[in-house]
Design a protein around this motif. Structure first.
Motif, PDB file in Angstrom:
ATOM      1  N   ALA A 107       6.502   9.224  11.126  1.00  0.00           N
ATOM      2  CA  ALA A 107       7.897   8.773  11.762  1.00  0.00           C
ATOM      3  C   ALA A 107       7.384   7.647  12.632  1.00  0.00           C
ATOM      4  O   ALA A 107       8.236   6.569  12.415  1.00  0.00           O
ATOM      5  CB  ALA A 107       8.320   9.840  12.580  1.00  0.00           C
ATOM      6  N   VAL A 108       6.455   7.512  13.224  1.00  0.00           N
ATOM      7  CA  VAL A 108       6.273   6.563  13.999  1.00  0.00           C
ATOM      8  C   VAL A 108       5.847   5.224  13.236  1.00  0.00           C
ATOM      9  O   VAL A 108       6.240   4.268  13.583  1.00  0.00           O
ATOM     10  CB  VAL A 108       5.198   6.944  14.927  1.00  0.00           C
ATOM     11  N   VAL A 109       4.749   5.454  12.291  1.00  0.00           N
ATOM     12  CA  VAL A 109       4.271   4.242  11.571  1.00  0.00           C
ATOM     13  C   VAL A 109       5.629   3.670  10.503  1.00  0.00           C
ATOM     14  O   VAL A 109       5.561   2.682  10.663  1.00  0.00           O
ATOM     15  CB  VAL A 109       3.191   4.665  10.404  1.00  0.00           C
ATOM     16  N   THR A 110       6.287   4.610  10.151  1.00  0.00           N
ATOM     17  CA  THR A 110       7.433   4.261   9.403  1.00  0.00           C
ATOM     18  C   THR A 110       8.664   3.386  10.268  1.00  0.00           C
ATOM     19  O   THR A 110       9.165   2.270   9.811  1.00  0.00           O
ATOM     20  CB  THR A 110       8.283   5.130   8.741  1.00  0.00           C
ATOM     21  N   PHE A 111       8.564   3.719  11.318  1.00  0.00           N
ATOM     22  CA  PHE A 111       9.613   3.240  12.087  1.00  0.00           C
ATOM     23  C   PHE A 111       8.926   1.550  12.460  1.00  0.00           C
ATOM     24  O   PHE A 111       9.649   0.480  12.588  1.00  0.00           O
ATOM     25  CB  PHE A 111       9.778   3.811  13.567  1.00  0.00           C
ATOM     26  N   LEU A 112       7.705   1.592  12.830  1.00  0.00           N
ATOM     27  CA  LEU A 112       7.157   0.126  13.196  1.00  0.00           C
ATOM     28  C   LEU A 112       7.057  -0.724  11.997  1.00  0.00           C
ATOM     29  O   LEU A 112       7.158  -2.008  12.098  1.00  0.00           O
ATOM     30  CB  LEU A 112       5.611   0.465  13.832  1.00  0.00           C
ATOM     31  N   LEU A 113       6.836  -0.198  10.825  1.00  0.00           N
ATOM     32  CA  LEU A 113       6.709  -1.092   9.805  1.00  0.00           C
ATOM     33  C   LEU A 113       8.045  -1.530   9.462  1.00  0.00           C
ATOM     34  O   LEU A 113       8.389  -2.722   9.052  1.00  0.00           O
ATOM     35  CB  LEU A 113       5.885  -0.195   8.398  1.00  0.00           C
ATOM     36  N   SER A 114       9.022  -0.610   9.433  1.00  0.00           N
ATOM     37  CA  SER A 114      10.499  -0.912   8.973  1.00  0.00           C
ATOM     38  C   SER A 114      10.743  -1.905   9.932  1.00  0.00           C
ATOM     39  O   SER A 114      11.951  -2.513   9.628  1.00  0.00           O
ATOM     40  CB  SER A 114      11.176   0.385   8.906  1.00  0.00           C
ATOM     41  N   LEU A 115      10.482  -1.842  11.109  1.00  0.00           N
ATOM     42  CA  LEU A 115      11.207  -2.596  12.229  1.00  0.00           C
ATOM     43  C   LEU A 115      10.841  -4.051  12.055  1.00  0.00           C
ATOM     44  O   LEU A 115      11.468  -4.999  12.353  1.00  0.00           O
ATOM     45  CB  LEU A 115      11.001  -2.300  13.530  1.00  0.00           C
ATOM     46  N   SER A 116       9.585  -4.105  11.600  1.00  0.00           N
ATOM     47  CA  SER A 116       8.910  -5.628  11.381  1.00  0.00           C
ATOM     48  C   SER A 116       9.540  -5.986   9.946  1.00  0.00           C
ATOM     49  O   SER A 116       9.698  -7.210   9.780  1.00  0.00           O
ATOM     50  CB  SER A 116       7.335  -5.399  11.370  1.00  0.00           C
ATOM     51  N   PHE A 117       9.237  -5.171   8.999  1.00  0.00           N
ATOM     52  CA  PHE A 117       9.818  -5.794   7.717  1.00  0.00           C
ATOM     53  C   PHE A 117      11.030  -5.277   6.881  1.00  0.00           C
ATOM     54  O   PHE A 117      11.250  -5.779   5.584  1.00  0.00           O
ATOM     55  CB  PHE A 117       8.483  -5.434   6.673  1.00  0.00           C
ATOM     56  N   TRP A 118      11.797  -4.507   7.623  1.00  0.00           N
ATOM     57  CA  TRP A 118      12.685  -3.756   7.019  1.00  0.00           C
ATOM     58  C   TRP A 118      12.326  -2.668   6.234  1.00  0.00           C
ATOM     59  O   TRP A 118      11.228  -2.810   5.357  1.00  0.00           O
ATOM     60  CB  TRP A 118      14.062  -4.789   6.137  1.00  0.00           C
ATOM     61  N   PRO A 119      13.033  -1.643   6.028  1.00  0.00           N
ATOM     62  CA  PRO A 119      12.546  -0.266   5.364  1.00  0.00           C
ATOM     63  C   PRO A 119      12.387  -0.352   4.112  1.00  0.00           C
ATOM     64  O   PRO A 119      11.580   0.131   3.220  1.00  0.00           O
ATOM     65  CB  PRO A 119      13.610   0.824   5.835  1.00  0.00           C
ATOM     66  N   THR A 120      13.257  -1.076   3.100  1.00  0.00           N
ATOM     67  CA  THR A 120      13.257  -0.919   1.857  1.00  0.00           C
ATOM     68  C   THR A 120      12.056  -1.650   1.182  1.00  0.00           C
ATOM     69  O   THR A 120      11.362  -1.067   0.143  1.00  0.00           O
ATOM     70  CB  THR A 120      14.472  -1.791   1.077  1.00  0.00           C
ATOM     71  N   PRO A 121      11.611  -2.767   1.561  1.00  0.00           N
ATOM     72  CA  PRO A 121      10.379  -3.298   1.001  1.00  0.00           C
ATOM     73  C   PRO A 121       9.219  -2.472   1.457  1.00  0.00           C
ATOM     74  O   PRO A 121       8.262  -2.608   0.407  1.00  0.00           O
ATOM     75  CB  PRO A 121      10.371  -4.772   1.572  1.00  0.00           C
ATOM     76  N   VAL A 122       9.018  -1.590   2.462  1.00  0.00           N
ATOM     77  CA  VAL A 122       8.012  -1.041   2.910  1.00  0.00           C
ATOM     78  C   VAL A 122       7.984   0.363   2.263  1.00  0.00           C
ATOM     79  O   VAL A 122       7.002   0.816   2.500  1.00  0.00           O
ATOM     80  CB  VAL A 122       7.714  -1.213   4.413  1.00  0.00           C
ATOM     81  N   LEU A 123       9.008   0.775   1.747  1.00  0.00           N
ATOM     82  CA  LEU A 123       9.125   2.194   1.322  1.00  0.00           C
ATOM     83  C   LEU A 123       8.066   2.533   0.256  1.00  0.00           C
ATOM     84  O   LEU A 123       7.318   3.352   0.482  1.00  0.00           O
ATOM     85  CB  LEU A 123      10.504   2.457   0.831  1.00  0.00           C
ATOM     86  N   PRO A 124       7.934   1.607  -0.700  1.00  0.00           N
ATOM     87  CA  PRO A 124       7.008   2.108  -1.729  1.00  0.00           C
ATOM     88  C   PRO A 124       5.533   1.966  -1.043  1.00  0.00           C
ATOM     89  O   PRO A 124       4.643   3.012  -1.487  1.00  0.00           O
ATOM     90  CB  PRO A 124       6.970   0.940  -2.796  1.00  0.00           C
ATOM     91  N   LEU A 125       5.227   1.247  -0.227  1.00  0.00           N
ATOM     92  CA  LEU A 125       3.742   1.297   0.387  1.00  0.00           C
ATOM     93  C   LEU A 125       3.755   2.608   1.495  1.00  0.00           C
ATOM     94  O   LEU A 125       2.522   3.229   1.241  1.00  0.00           O
ATOM     95  CB  LEU A 125       3.746   0.088   1.242  1.00  0.00           C
ATOM     96  N   ILE A 126       4.565   2.874   2.028  1.00  0.00           N
ATOM     97  CA  ILE A 126       4.481   4.248   2.885  1.00  0.00           C
ATOM     98  C   ILE A 126       4.257   5.405   1.837  1.00  0.00           C
ATOM     99  O   ILE A 126       3.554   6.097   2.153  1.00  0.00           O
ATOM    100  CB  ILE A 126       6.020   4.383   3.646  1.00  0.00           C
ATOM    101  N   ALA A 127       5.038   5.414   0.807  1.00  0.00           N
ATOM    102  CA  ALA A 127       5.233   6.378  -0.281  1.00  0.00           C
ATOM    103  C   ALA A 127       3.853   6.658  -0.863  1.00  0.00           C
ATOM    104  O   ALA A 127       3.361   7.535  -1.224  1.00  0.00           O
ATOM    105  CB  ALA A 127       6.135   6.421  -1.060  1.00  0.00           C
ATOM    106  N   ALA A 128       3.191   5.405  -1.193  1.00  0.00           N
ATOM    107  CA  ALA A 128       1.881   5.199  -1.969  1.00  0.00           C
ATOM    108  C   ALA A 128       0.778   5.753  -1.068  1.00  0.00           C
ATOM    109  O   ALA A 128      -0.144   6.588  -1.691  1.00  0.00           O
ATOM    110  CB  ALA A 128       1.871   3.783  -2.662  1.00  0.00           C
ATOM    111  N   ILE A 129       0.870   5.279   0.078  1.00  0.00           N
ATOM    112  CA  ILE A 129      -0.491   5.430   0.991  1.00  0.00           C
ATOM    113  C   ILE A 129      -0.521   6.618   1.985  1.00  0.00           C
ATOM    114  O   ILE A 129      -1.270   7.419   2.041  1.00  0.00           O
ATOM    115  CB  ILE A 129      -0.935   4.373   1.614  1.00  0.00           C
ATOM    116  N   LEU A 130       0.445   6.541   2.698  1.00  0.00           N
ATOM    117  CA  LEU A 130       0.893   7.560   3.862  1.00  0.00           C
ATOM    118  C   LEU A 130       1.133   8.925   3.398  1.00  0.00           C
ATOM    119  O   LEU A 130       0.944   9.947   3.839  1.00  0.00           O
ATOM    120  CB  LEU A 130       1.532   7.202   4.830  1.00  0.00           C
ATOM    121  N   LEU A 131       2.116   8.869   2.467  1.00  0.00           N
ATOM    122  CA  LEU A 131       2.855  10.108   2.079  1.00  0.00           C
ATOM    123  C   LEU A 131       1.990  11.137   1.356  1.00  0.00           C
ATOM    124  O   LEU A 131       1.666  12.582   1.736  1.00  0.00           O
ATOM    125  CB  LEU A 131       3.879   9.956   1.013  1.00  0.00           C
ATOM    126  N   PRO A 132       0.929  10.768   0.521  1.00  0.00           N
ATOM    127  CA  PRO A 132      -0.078  11.796  -0.125  1.00  0.00           C
ATOM    128  C   PRO A 132      -0.908  12.375   0.874  1.00  0.00           C
ATOM    129  O   PRO A 132      -1.274  13.526   1.057  1.00  0.00           O
ATOM    130  CB  PRO A 132      -0.975  11.080  -0.959  1.00  0.00           C
TER     131      PRO A 132
END
Length: 511
Positions: A107-132
């Motif tokens: 939750a914290v990492v997603t918020f910080l990344l999404s606040l900086s880059f908007w959520p839609t562009p970083v969703l694949p990155l979050i799902a690919a690296i942090l989700l597993p």
């Protein structure tokens, strides 16, 4: 209130009913636009033209959002080609000790990344690296989807504190400083987010943690080897290729496909696993550092006089321009001979990704714009000197005298209006209108204009940004985590609405 007013309101009610039924509202929005315009002009020709013109106006107004998503996605795609995206956040994976901690960290990492880059562009990155890593630690994919949606599609977009597009739009109608709205919107989004995360954890997450055997048996739609290629596009052709399949699931949309990624600057051999190159490590360090400097510059401008103030939505152009230049530099580092083609390819993929994930918003936004006087004249083909109708504003103005002049009541009225505006699947097209309404309600109730505008901004952003409607980027969250988008929206309703109600109550009674 003319017949066109009532037809517009009936169309809005039909959209709300469709939302409750968890169905796609594009067809309803198109039909409502046609009937409303036909009733107003008395001509089916105007009604047909309004569908097309409304889509054009919506595209023009939303284009800045599409472009910033495209540029950031293109930059992340170039990083992905080097393997630098994995390196950039891989150190965070050590924080995923168990499912409960993983929920908070994700939750914290997603918020910080999404606040900086908007959520839609970083969703694949979050799902690919942090989700597993989160799933391996015991967090169920559904719990991960809740954390990502609440913090990214809700909290980050609710304030849009760094980019500043949403506060700038709200300020257009409210006639107050965008920075004042942004400050209050940030507080509201933080309160709503913490409450929503807590409710979701107690209700759906803590009782559904996975044991090691169950965690190992789960196959996610996106893994580190695919690195989100299925959501953001395919990589460029080069020496080393990693292939995988990303299947986005969900009742409301998504898609599947085979992702082929290239890792041209990854050293590998027969004796061991691939090792990141020096260029990948450099980019992985340089990009976060670059945006950290940009963030500090923007915050210094907002809170000090050391640098010029970046306000009224100027953050998005800065982030977009920085992303574009970073894309060029990364492409040169990755492929000095073919970098021109690399840049063009990644930008095209970014544009395709932006329209694939957000394009469904266009016809719905077109219907919303018919009810706003700033846009309805153009959509209905009226002369420039003619008075444009404001179906939505007129209807609310009709009810406004019956709203008690009490700050608490005014605050919840703004929350409700914001959530209705957010039914377009984006939430931001109607922010100038909610800003204007906030200014009007504050005169009678004594409530702070910036606070009322920030409440409506959060209501619109949380609803349309991707937590409550399934034709938004919530589709991407569901697809990348492998859960049903309908079930996800249904389980998000109670936590999100509870969070917004609590936040609105708190800020309406605290000066």
């Amino acid at each position: 209130m003319s017949a066109a007013h009532w037809i517009y309101l009936l169309g809005l009610a039909a959209i709300i009913a469709t939302v409750v039924a968890k169905r796609n509202v594009v067809a309803i929005a198109v039909a409502a636009t046609f009937v409303t315009a036909t009733a107003y002009a008395g001509s089916a020709v105007t009604g047909l033209a309004a569908i097309f013109t409304g889509a054009i106006v919506a595209t023009r107004e939303l284009l800045s959002i599409f472009v910033i998503i495209a540029l950031v996605t293109a930059m992340l795609g170039a990083m992905r080609g080097l393997g630098a995206d994995v390196l950039m956040i891989r150190p965070l994976r050590g924080l995923f000790r168990n499912g409960h901690i993983s929920y908070v960290v994700l939750a914290v990492v997603t918020f910080l990344l999404s606040l900086s880059f908007w959520p839609t562009p970083v969703l694949p990155l979050i799902a690919a690296i942090l989700l597993p890593a989160a799933v391996r630690s015991g967090l169920a994919p559904f719990g991960a989807a809740l954390a990502i949606a609440i913090t990214g599609q809700g909290m980050a977009l609710g304030s849009d504190y760094i980019m500043g597009v949403a506060p700038g739009l709200s300020a257009e109608g409210a006639d107050v400083a965008a920075g004042a709205i942004a400050d209050r919107a940030l507080v509201i989004s933080l309160i709503a987010g913490v409450v929503a995360l807590a409710v979701a954890y107690l209700r759906d997450v803590r009782t559904k943690m996975l044991d090691p055997i169950a965690s190992a048996a789960i196959t996610l739609p996106v893994s580190e080897t695919t690195a989100a290629g299925g959501a953001a596009g395919t990589g460029t052709a080069s020496e080393n290729t990693v292939s995988g399949t990303a299947a986005a699931t969900g009742d409301g949309g998504g898609g599947g496909g085979t992702a082929t990624l290239t890792r041209p600057d990854v050293a590998s051999g027969d004796d061991g696993p691939a090792r990141p190159s020096k260029a990948a490590r450099t980019v992985a360090i340089a990009v976060p550092a670059l945006f950290a400097v940009l963030l500090v510059f923007m915050l210094l401008g907002r809170f000090t006089s050391l640098v010029p103030n970046i306000d009224d939505g100027a953050g998005a152009p800065l982030v977009g321009g920085t992303s574009a230049l970073a894309l060029v530099v990364i492409a040169i580092i990755a492929n000095r001979k073919g970098w021109l083609e690399e840049v063009g390819s990644h930008f095209t993929e970014g544009i395709a990704f932006a329209f694939r994930t957000m394009g469904v918003v266009i016809p719905i936004a077109g219907f919303v714009y018919v009810g706003l006087s700033d846009y309805s004249g153009e959509i209905l083909g009226l002369p420039e000197d003619a008075k444009a109708p404001a179906f939505l504003l007129d209807a609310i103005a009709h009810v406004q005298p019956h709203i008690p002049d009490v700050p608490l009541v005014a605050s919840f009225a703004m929350l409700l209006v914001g959530m209705v505006i957010g039914l377009d699947g984006n939430g931001w097209p109607g922010l100038p209108f909610t800003g204007q309404l906030a200014s009007s309600l504050s005169d009678g109730s004594g409530a702070d204009t910036a606070t009322l505008a920030a409440i409506a901004q959060n209501g619109a952003s949380w609803t349309g940004g991707g937590t409550l409607v399934i034709w938004s980027s919530l589709i991407v969250v569901a697809g990348l985590t492998g859960v049903s988008v309908v079930d996800l929206a249904r389980r998000l309703f109670v936590p999100v609405v509870t969070g917004l109600v609590v936040a609105t109550a708190i800020v309406s009674v605290i000066p």
